[in-house]
Scaffold this motif. Sequence first.
Motif, short mmCIF file in Angstrom:
data_model
loop_
_atom_site.label_atom_id
_atom_site.label_comp_id
_atom_site.label_asym_id
_atom_site.label_seq_id
_atom_site.Cartn_x
_atom_site.Cartn_y
_atom_site.Cartn_z
N GLU A 182 2.55 -7.43 10.63
CA GLU A 182 3.46 -6.50 9.95
C GLU A 182 3.56 -6.80 8.46
O GLU A 182 3.55 -5.89 7.62
CB GLU A 182 4.84 -6.57 10.61
N ILE A 183 3.65 -8.07 8.13
CA ILE A 183 3.71 -8.43 6.71
C ILE A 183 2.40 -8.10 6.02
O ILE A 183 2.39 -7.53 4.91
CB ILE A 183 4.04 -9.93 6.56
N ALA A 184 1.28 -8.43 6.67
CA ALA A 184 -0.02 -8.16 6.05
C ALA A 184 -0.24 -6.67 5.86
O ALA A 184 -0.80 -6.24 4.84
CB ALA A 184 -1.14 -8.76 6.92
N GLY A 185 0.20 -5.85 6.81
CA GLY A 185 0.03 -4.40 6.69
C GLY A 185 0.79 -3.83 5.50
O GLY A 185 0.26 -3.00 4.74
N LYS A 186 2.04 -4.29 5.30
CA LYS A 186 2.80 -3.76 4.16
C LYS A 186 2.22 -4.28 2.84
O LYS A 186 2.17 -3.54 1.85
CB LYS A 186 4.27 -4.14 4.28
N LEU A 187 1.79 -5.53 2.81
CA LEU A 187 1.19 -6.06 1.58
C LEU A 187 -0.06 -5.27 1.21
O LEU A 187 -0.33 -5.04 0.02
CB LEU A 187 0.86 -7.54 1.76
N GLN A 188 -0.83 -4.87 2.22
CA GLN A 188 -2.03 -4.07 1.95
C GLN A 188 -1.65 -2.73 1.34
O GLN A 188 -2.30 -2.26 0.38
CB GLN A 188 -2.81 -3.86 3.26
N ARG A 189 -0.59 -2.10 1.86
CA ARG A 189 -0.16 -0.80 1.32
C ARG A 189 0.38 -0.95 -0.10
O ARG A 189 0.14 -0.10 -0.97
CB ARG A 189 0.91 -0.19 2.23
N ILE A 190 1.11 -2.03 -0.36
CA ILE A 190 1.63 -2.26 -1.70
C ILE A 190 0.48 -2.47 -2.70
O ILE A 190 0.49 -1.91 -3.81
CB ILE A 190 2.57 -3.49 -1.70
N ARG A 209 1.48 -17.67 5.21
CA ARG A 209 2.29 -18.54 4.36
C ARG A 209 3.73 -18.01 4.25
O ARG A 209 4.68 -18.79 4.10
CB ARG A 209 1.65 -18.65 2.98
N ALA A 210 3.93 -16.70 4.35
CA ALA A 210 5.26 -16.13 4.21
C ALA A 210 6.20 -16.58 5.31
O ALA A 210 7.43 -16.57 5.13
CB ALA A 210 5.17 -14.60 4.20
N GLY A 211 5.69 -16.98 6.46
CA GLY A 211 6.54 -17.52 7.51
C GLY A 211 7.51 -16.52 8.11
O GLY A 211 8.63 -16.88 8.45
N GLY A 212 7.11 -15.25 8.21
CA GLY A 212 7.97 -14.25 8.83
C GLY A 212 8.92 -13.56 7.88
O GLY A 212 9.70 -12.70 8.30
N ALA A 213 8.90 -13.90 6.58
CA ALA A 213 9.80 -13.30 5.59
C ALA A 213 9.01 -12.35 4.69
O ALA A 213 8.10 -12.78 3.98
CB ALA A 213 10.48 -14.37 4.76
N GLY A 217 6.39 -12.97 1.24
CA GLY A 217 5.04 -12.42 1.12
C GLY A 217 4.89 -11.59 -0.15
O GLY A 217 3.87 -11.67 -0.85
N GLU A 218 5.92 -10.78 -0.46
CA GLU A 218 5.85 -9.96 -1.67
C GLU A 218 5.89 -10.83 -2.93
O GLU A 218 5.23 -10.51 -3.93
CB GLU A 218 7.01 -8.97 -1.66
N SER A 219 6.62 -11.91 -2.89
CA SER A 219 6.67 -12.81 -4.05
C SER A 219 5.32 -13.48 -4.28
O SER A 219 4.88 -13.66 -5.43
CB SER A 219 7.76 -13.86 -3.85
N ILE A 220 4.65 -13.87 -3.18
CA ILE A 220 3.32 -14.48 -3.32
C ILE A 220 2.33 -13.47 -3.89
O ILE A 220 1.51 -13.79 -4.76
CB ILE A 220 2.84 -15.01 -1.96
N LEU A 221 2.41 -12.22 -3.41
CA LEU A 221 1.53 -11.18 -3.93
C LEU A 221 1.79 -10.95 -5.42
O LEU A 221 0.85 -10.76 -6.20
CB LEU A 221 1.73 -9.89 -3.14
N GLU A 222 3.04 -10.99 -5.80
CA GLU A 222 3.39 -10.84 -7.23
C GLU A 222 2.75 -11.95 -8.05
O GLU A 222 2.21 -11.72 -9.15
CB GLU A 222 4.91 -10.85 -7.37
N GLN A 223 2.81 -13.16 -7.56
CA GLN A 223 2.21 -14.31 -8.27
C GLN A 223 0.71 -14.14 -8.39
O GLN A 223 0.11 -14.44 -9.44
CB GLN A 223 2.56 -15.59 -7.52
#
Length: 556
Positions: A182-190, A209-213, A217-223
Amino acid sequence: MSYIVTARKWRPQFFRDVVSQTHVTDTLRNAIHSGRVGHAYLFSGPRGVGKTTVARIFAKALNCEHGPAEEPCNTCSICLSIQSGASMDIQELDGASNNSVDDVRSLIATVGYHASQCRYKMYIIDEVHMLSAAAFNALLKTLEEPPSGVIFVFATTEPQKIPVTILSRCQRFDFHRLSVQEIAGKLQRIAEADGVRIDSASTLLIARRAGGAMRDGESILEQLKASRGAEITVADVSEILGMADQEVFFKIVEFCHAHDTNAVLRLFSAYYDNGGDLKEFLEGLLGHLRNLLYAKYPNGLDNAPVSDDMRARILEQASWFQSGDILRLITVVTETESSLSYAVMPVLRIELALARMSEMESTVELKRLFELLGGQEAADSVVSRLSEPVHRSPDRATPAPPVPEPVINETEDKNPAPLSRDEDVPSSVHSCPDVVADIQSISLHWDEICARVAVLKPAIGPTLTEGVPESFSDGKLAVHFAPDRMFQMETCKRFSADIEEIIGTILGLRIKVSFFARRSAPERKKKNELDDIVSREPIVRDVLDMFGGEITDSWR
């Protein structure tokens, strides 16, 4: 307009946009639709899963100019003011910094005033478990009977710290940790919406790495966007996060399968020398072995965080091992991870674990082992014995059977009676025709005698081979064992009657077999000293009996 970070820019604004919390959003929408809105709610769950976000959407849906509606319009003035944090009727408080009784009294003082613009006045208190006991007590009466049009929403990551008197007055909703997919899917769309090229393997690595949060995940993508720009690869993610590339774990498993210890250690050394994190390495290796374990079962990888291009390689590597092999590998890694925090040389701990993994032999089932030792007949015999029911008394545990000591009766006949070769004994036992009743012949054919014992008693045949015949006189056979073979000696003592019957049939005599440990003169002296200690100190004997131990040394 100033730059907005990814976590804020892509925060859900509708109930339908919230990921993986439909059990919460559907209930809230139904409550709005049916007009059964409560006065106090508790949102509990891990960080970054949408607790505060859902509270804001709930506030907009209740106060929307076109509502109350199951979804806010996000276009009216009230929705926009709540969304920007400018609404005076929707107050967000931090329980960590406003945790005193005076802070709560200030809040209570404003509860009695009606909302200025909205239908409902809402208080959203984040990390509410940080309030003091006095603050909770001050809030209790107001929470139980608030004025009309006032709603409390509490958010917390530790609901167990909230008093039960508060919990009993709230409707509790437990938010779930998000899955890797679920996290990976939203990160891909973002990433696609922001014009960033990133493959599925990279988003899966970020999601793990996001550990369910989702927020993590969005903060790592931002970095990563700030560091690498419009194109992000797996190597970029591994470098920024200090994680090992998935290819490293594929190679480690490959080298372990080939029993190439040198290659495994060189690969790990290269990772560590380049600044790799030890804990991240173990977590990544454990995750890869977990995927291999899933692959051993039908459709097991369907729920595993694995990209399509990795699936075929994982299935191939899983086919190299038995399920028991993978479980043993996982055990080695988990034991190493748990010991890493107090290890003097953590790197050495991991290197030892990798060496053990690369030299580990394949698992052999017990049935197959007995087939190798004694044939199919022996394997069937063991299986049938293991399947027999064990009858135990319901009132008391069955005591362990005593270990029989071979007793040699000095009054026995000096000339033992011969046994007939025609008795009802399997013919395989008689296949030692050259053995005669003297110590030279018995010693010469000892391996053959043990092999014949293994045919009838597969469990004790290999054990008996550890002994060495020492003397044979008047039907009494003495067999000694080395000092480090005490377990084998005790096993033979336990089955001495069976051994005597089989060897006696081979020799054609009724015999007695005694088993003893051979010790050197210094060892015998030391043994006598230890026995003397036990005889003089009864408490020592009690301790030995209680724990089934033995004395190996003594000092004063």
